[in-house]
Design a protein around this motif. Structure first.
Motif: not given
Length: 116
Positions: A22-25, A30-31
């Motif tokens: 899944a993509v996460s905000d 985050q990098p």
């Protein structure tokens, strides 16, 4: 090795499990600041203290400062001669350059600069 300094990015790109991730905000996923698409010369010019701050809380921490510096030195062989010499000088100016693995990598990269 070319300009690759830490292998996990490639591992993440080719891992079949990541296709389903899944993509996460969430900011935690985050990098890190300053490490997203950096220039190799800029990474070489970071002070040891700045690297320690970047490593804190990062997966790169398990490599450790000396191994990151070693990898940076090896990667400089892919730079054009003026940038290579600038990067090696920046690496050599830091206290971490006293470590044998870093010192040996800088010496090797310097011989590559002469060979090209």
């Amino acid at each position: 090795m070319s300009a690759q300094v830490f292998g996990c990015d490639i591992c993440q790109d080719v891992c079949p499990w990541n296709r389903r991730a899944a993509v996460s905000d969430d900011p935690a996923w985050q990098p890190g600041t300053g490490l997203l698409f950096p220039k190799l010369i800029d990474l070489c010019q970071l002070t040891d203290d700045a690297w320690v701050r970047h490593l804190k809380g990062s997966a790169i921490k398990r490599a450790g400062l000396h191994r990151v510096r070693r990898s940076l030195a090896y990667a400089t062989a892919s730079l054009p001669p003026p940038a290579r010499q600038e990067a090696l000088a920046a690496l050599a100016s830091q206290p971490s350059a006293k470590a044998k693995v870093v010192r040996d990598a800088i010496a090797w990269a310097d011989t590559q600069a002469e060979a090209r």
